[in-house]
Design a protein around this motif. Structure first.
Motif, PDB file in Angstrom:
ATOM      1  N   LEU A  77       0.826  -1.211   0.000  1.00 23.03           N
ATOM      2  CA  LEU A  77       0.000   0.000   0.000  1.00 23.03           C
ATOM      3  C   LEU A  77       0.859   1.259   0.000  1.00 23.03           C
ATOM      4  O   LEU A  77       0.548   2.240  -0.683  1.00 23.03           O
ATOM      5  CB  LEU A  77      -0.907   0.012   1.231  1.00 23.03           C
ATOM      6  N   ASP A  78       1.943   1.236   0.762  1.00 21.39           N
ATOM      7  CA  ASP A  78       2.823   2.393   0.851  1.00 21.39           C
ATOM      8  C   ASP A  78       3.487   2.665  -0.495  1.00 21.39           C
ATOM      9  O   ASP A  78       3.565   3.814  -0.946  1.00 21.39           O
ATOM     10  CB  ASP A  78       3.869   2.160   1.934  1.00 21.39           C
ATOM     11  N   ARG A  79       3.965   1.604  -1.165  1.00 22.32           N
ATOM     12  CA  ARG A  79       4.605   1.769  -2.476  1.00 22.32           C
ATOM     13  C   ARG A  79       3.619   2.269  -3.520  1.00 22.32           C
ATOM     14  O   ARG A  79       3.999   2.932  -4.490  1.00 22.32           O
ATOM     15  CB  ARG A  79       5.237   0.450  -2.927  1.00 22.32           C
ATOM     16  N   VAL A  90      -4.041   5.274   6.336  1.00 22.33           N
ATOM     17  CA  VAL A  90      -4.659   4.841   7.586  1.00 22.33           C
ATOM     18  C   VAL A  90      -4.613   3.324   7.701  1.00 22.33           C
ATOM     19  O   VAL A  90      -4.315   2.770   8.776  1.00 22.33           O
ATOM     20  CB  VAL A  90      -6.110   5.357   7.670  1.00 22.33           C
ATOM     21  N   VAL A  91      -4.879   2.618   6.597  1.00 26.60           N
ATOM     22  CA  VAL A  91      -4.825   1.156   6.617  1.00 26.60           C
ATOM     23  C   VAL A  91      -3.390   0.678   6.837  1.00 26.60           C
ATOM     24  O   VAL A  91      -3.163  -0.310   7.541  1.00 26.60           O
ATOM     25  CB  VAL A  91      -5.406   0.567   5.313  1.00 26.60           C
ATOM     26  N   VAL A  92      -2.419   1.385   6.269  1.00 23.45           N
ATOM     27  CA  VAL A  92      -1.009   1.056   6.531  1.00 23.45           C
ATOM     28  C   VAL A  92      -0.736   1.101   8.025  1.00 23.45           C
ATOM     29  O   VAL A  92      -0.086   0.211   8.587  1.00 23.45           O
ATOM     30  CB  VAL A  92      -0.070   2.032   5.782  1.00 23.45           C
ATOM     31  N   GLY A  93      -1.242   2.133   8.707  1.00 24.23           N
ATOM     32  CA  GLY A  93      -1.043   2.241  10.149  1.00 24.23           C
ATOM     33  C   GLY A  93      -1.673   1.095  10.914  1.00 24.23           C
ATOM     34  O   GLY A  93      -1.070   0.553  11.853  1.00 24.23           O
ATOM     35  N   LEU A  94      -2.886   0.686  10.511  1.00 21.94           N
ATOM     36  CA  LEU A  94      -3.558  -0.428  11.177  1.00 21.94           C
ATOM     37  C   LEU A  94      -2.798  -1.734  10.968  1.00 21.94           C
ATOM     38  O   LEU A  94      -2.648  -2.539  11.894  1.00 21.94           O
ATOM     39  CB  LEU A  94      -4.986  -0.562  10.644  1.00 21.94           C
ATOM     40  N   LEU A  95      -2.323  -1.958   9.748  1.00 18.16           N
ATOM     41  CA  LEU A  95      -1.566  -3.181   9.462  1.00 18.16           C
ATOM     42  C   LEU A  95      -0.250  -3.208  10.232  1.00 18.16           C
ATOM     43  O   LEU A  95       0.149  -4.247  10.772  1.00 18.16           O
ATOM     44  CB  LEU A  95      -1.300  -3.287   7.956  1.00 18.16           C
ATOM     45  N   THR A  96       0.425  -2.072  10.290  1.00 15.04           N
ATOM     46  CA  THR A  96       1.693  -2.003  11.013  1.00 15.04           C
ATOM     47  C   THR A  96       1.483  -2.278  12.499  1.00 15.04           C
ATOM     48  O   THR A  96       2.261  -3.009  13.133  1.00 15.04           O
ATOM     49  CB  THR A  96       2.336  -0.625  10.815  1.00 15.04           C
ATOM     50  N   THR A 113      -2.920  -6.837  -6.207  1.00 15.21           N
ATOM     51  CA  THR A 113      -1.537  -7.058  -6.637  1.00 15.21           C
ATOM     52  C   THR A 113      -0.857  -5.748  -6.987  1.00 15.21           C
ATOM     53  O   THR A 113       0.344  -5.569  -6.750  1.00 15.21           O
ATOM     54  CB  THR A 113      -1.511  -8.001  -7.852  1.00 15.21           C
ATOM     55  N   GLU A 114      -1.627  -4.795  -7.525  1.00 17.54           N
ATOM     56  CA  GLU A 114      -1.060  -3.499  -7.895  1.00 17.54           C
ATOM     57  C   GLU A 114      -0.706  -2.649  -6.671  1.00 17.54           C
ATOM     58  O   GLU A 114       0.027  -1.666  -6.801  1.00 17.54           O
ATOM     59  CB  GLU A 114      -2.051  -2.720  -8.770  1.00 17.54           C
ATOM     60  N   GLY A 115      -1.251  -3.005  -5.512  1.00 19.69           N
ATOM     61  CA  GLY A 115      -1.000  -2.226  -4.304  1.00 19.69           C
ATOM     62  C   GLY A 115      -2.136  -1.301  -3.936  1.00 19.69           C
ATOM     63  O   GLY A 115      -1.995  -0.451  -3.058  1.00 19.69           O
ATOM     64  N   VAL A 116      -3.290  -1.480  -4.594  1.00 14.55           N
ATOM     65  CA  VAL A 116      -4.452  -0.625  -4.343  1.00 14.55           C
ATOM     66  C   VAL A 116      -5.320  -1.263  -3.261  1.00 14.55           C
ATOM     67  O   VAL A 116      -5.492  -2.486  -3.226  1.00 14.55           O
ATOM     68  CB  VAL A 116      -5.258  -0.438  -5.638  1.00 14.55           C
ATOM     69  N   LEU A 117      -5.866  -0.435  -2.384  1.00 16.74           N
ATOM     70  CA  LEU A 117      -6.778  -0.940  -1.365  1.00 16.74           C
ATOM     71  C   LEU A 117      -8.001  -1.538  -2.049  1.00 16.74           C
ATOM     72  O   LEU A 117      -8.724  -0.854  -2.770  1.00 16.74           O
ATOM     73  CB  LEU A 117      -7.189   0.199  -0.431  1.00 16.74           C
ATOM     74  N   GLY A 118      -8.243  -2.842  -1.805  1.00 20.09           N
ATOM     75  CA  GLY A 118      -9.345  -3.535  -2.451  1.00 20.09           C
ATOM     76  C   GLY A 118     -10.615  -3.537  -1.639  1.00 20.09           C
ATOM     77  O   GLY A 118     -11.710  -3.392  -2.189  1.00 20.09           O
TER      78      GLY A 118
END
Length: 230
Positions: free
Chosen positions: A47-49, A136-142, A182-187
């Motif tokens: 997601l970050d990339r 925000v989702v990156v933060g939750l996953l981390t 796969t592209e890194g987009v929030l699904g």
């Protein structure tokens, strides 16, 4: 229940079913080659990339509402459209637009420091209006990856025709499920953010961006509060 919300919940149930019936495993399972935090870290990094990609993504929200995320590069720009407003981040300004009496009113403030990524605080209003954003989702996953008590299950699915890796996370401060293409987009996302229930699913994706995607909406009133602005 509105049809759009039913569709979203069916997607969530489908994802959770695949997590709990087909191929489900906790990362503490014996013989697992992947550490318990590896997948969530990978999805967070993906997601970050994706902040470096050019794309347009449309999302379905509960109650028939919609949202969108648009990004472009050289220079890096992003726009987040959600019910009742829009947030745009460019090298020139951060533009926050809110619908008032049927008309958009936009305020321009100074942009983030050159070379820095937008902070989670920028997306408070988008989250409040139902669009949970990738940072925000990156933060939750981390946070899940760092929590030794978290229960994390994984699966694969397809969202809007795109393959996605998914996680279901159970934590003491709240459960959530998220899928990343796969592209890194929030699904998709189902869970709570700052105590607010959130639910969305990708409904369309394109690697192209409209030319005026980062301009204030047509007819919007604009107030420039940047240093030297008028």
């Amino acid at each position: 229940m509105p049809a759009a919300s039913t569709t979203l919940r069916m997607l969530a149930v489908s994802v959770i079913a695949s997590l709990t019936v087909t191929g489900c495993q906790t990362f503490e399972d014996a013989g697992s080659a992947m550490g318990r935090s590896d997948l969530v870290n990978d999805l967070a990094a993906r997601l970050d990339r994706a902040l470096e990609l050019t794309y347009s993504a449309d999302y379905q929200l509960p109650g028939g509402q919609t949202a969108a995320i648009v990004q472009a590069q050289d220079p890096a720009r992003s726009a987040y459209t959600y019910p009742g407003g829009r947030l745009t981040v460019t090298p020139d300004a951060v533009t926050r637009c809110t619908a008032t009496n049927g008309r958009m009113a936009c305020t321009l403030v100074a942009p983030p420091t050159p070379g820095s990524k937008p902070t989670v605080a920028l997306f408070t209003e988008a989250n409040r209006q139902g669009l949970v954003t990738p940072p925000v989702v990156v933060g939750l996953l981390t946070a899940a990856a760092l929590d030794p008590q978290a229960v994390i299950r994984q699966s694969d699915t397809t969202v809007a025709g795109h393959h996605a890796a998914c996680v279901e996370v159970q934590r003491s401060d709240g459960d959530f499920s998220a899928c990343v293409t796969t592209e890194g987009v929030l699904g998709s996302f189902l869970g709570s953010v700052d105590g607010k229930p959130m639910e969305l699913a990708l409904s369309g994706y394109s690697e192209t961006v409209e030319k005026n995607a980062f301009d204030p909406p047509a007819g919007a009133g604009v107030v420039d509060r940047r240093p030297g602005g008028s």
